[in-house]
Design an enzyme around this catalytic site. Structure first.
Site, PDB file in Angstrom:
ATOM      1  CB  THR A  12      38.618  41.705  37.584  1.00 24.96           C
ATOM      2  OG1 THR A  12      38.253  40.993  38.766  1.00 24.96           O
ATOM      3  CG2 THR A  12      40.136  41.707  37.429  1.00 24.96           C
ATOM      4  CG  ASN A 117      30.591  33.492  36.873  1.00 24.72           C
ATOM      5  OD1 ASN A 117      31.108  32.385  36.822  1.00 24.72           O
ATOM      6  ND2 ASN A 117      30.337  34.119  38.024  1.00 24.72           N
ATOM      7  CE  LYS A 149      35.529  33.182  36.957  1.00 30.52           C
ATOM      8  NZ  LYS A 149      35.911  34.612  36.865  1.00 30.52           N
ATOM      9  CG  PHE A 177      33.615  34.480  44.852  1.00 34.52           C
ATOM     10  CD1 PHE A 177      33.437  33.424  43.964  1.00 34.52           C
ATOM     11  CD2 PHE A 177      33.268  35.754  44.424  1.00 34.52           C
ATOM     12  CE1 PHE A 177      32.921  33.633  42.685  1.00 34.52           C
ATOM     13  CE2 PHE A 177      32.755  35.987  43.169  1.00 34.52           C
ATOM     14  CZ  PHE A 177      32.581  34.923  42.295  1.00 34.52           C
ATOM     15  CG  ASP A 178      37.222  34.452  40.324  1.00 36.93           C
ATOM     16  OD1 ASP A 178      37.222  33.236  40.050  1.00 36.93           O
ATOM     17  OD2 ASP A 178      37.340  35.358  39.461  1.00 36.93           O
TER      18      ASP A 178
END
Ligand code: LAC
Length: 242
Positions: A12, A117, A149, A177-178
């Site tokens: 990100t 993470n 996560k 997914f996050d």
């Protein structure tokens, strides 16, 4: 309206597939494939450890995932080469939109933290080296709850740490997914629809970029109310979302 934003880091704000270039020098022709397999295995390992209710930190996970990615490609690197690649995690470059976007959001009065993470040491290093640290008020690592996560306690911990109701904290991530995990835990979320990693890495490795795979988000849940093509679109999109 001013709210707190919790940014995901790898994928990100900084690009883990940038290591495809280093890998390609060591393993000509296989760099991109190994970089992608490494990242994939790293995430899979975090999911599995958390499902197993076990925890090894992200530095350990990253090292093991590299060893797996090399073995599955039928390639090998000596210990020093592998350690150099791991050290590369502290030098991952920020995406071009990351620094301007965080500065813009900070100047607009948003509270900006990261929720990742990564271990606290990995996060401090990569955020400082990429020039992002100055825009970030707090670094929250899953290490504080010893689970990865998308375990709900990760997201709820971040809200508690900031003394916020979960819905008052918006997770910003390119990883579907996050985003799905944060929303499942009661947080707000924004999805940064970056091109698939392959196209970024392929151009970094000097090849023609493949066409984007399309608009696929995820099939586990609907997209969040805020979806942006780049981080620099986030400030106006948040304004519009109210
Ligand atoms: C992180 C993972 C998702 O930064 O890459 O938390």
């Amino acid at each position: 309206v001013t709210i707190a934003l919790a940014f995901d880091v790898y994928g990100t704000l900084v690009d883990p597939i940038a290591l495809a270039r280093t890998l390609d020098r060591l393993l000509p022709g296989d760099g991109l494939q190994v970089a992608q397999a490494w990242r994939q295995k790293q995430l899979e390992t975090t999911f599995r450890l958390t499902a197993m209710e076990q925890y090894r930190d992200f530095a350990w996970v990253t090292r093991r995932a590299l060893a797996y990615a090399l073995a599955s490609a039928g390639r090998s690197l000596d210990e020093a080469q592998q350690e150099a690649l791991i050290a590369g995690y502290d030098q991952l470059p920020a995406y071009a939109d990351a620094v301007p976007a965080l500065a813009q959001l900070r100047d607009a009065g948003h509270t900006i933290v990261v929720l990742s993470n990564g271990t606290p040491a990995m996060l401090e290093a990569v955020l400082s080296n990429s020039g992002l640290r100055a825009c970030i008020q707090d670094v929250i690592s899953v290490d504080e709850v010893q689970a990865y996560k998308p375990a709900p306690r990760v997201y709820q911990h971040a809200a508690r740490r900031l003394s916020l109701q979960p819905a008052a904290l918006r997770l910003v991530s390119s990883n579907p997914f996050d985003v799905v995990g944060a929303q499942a835990a009661g947080l707000s979320a924004a999805w940064v629809r970056r091109l698939p990693h392959g196209s970024i890495a392929a151009s970094a490795a000097g090849r023609a970029a493949p066409l984007p795979a399309g608009d696929a988000y995820d099939t586990l849940a609907s997209p969040p109310d805020v979806v942006v093509p780049a981080l620099t679109e986030l400030a106006p999109a948040l304004e519009a979302a109210g």
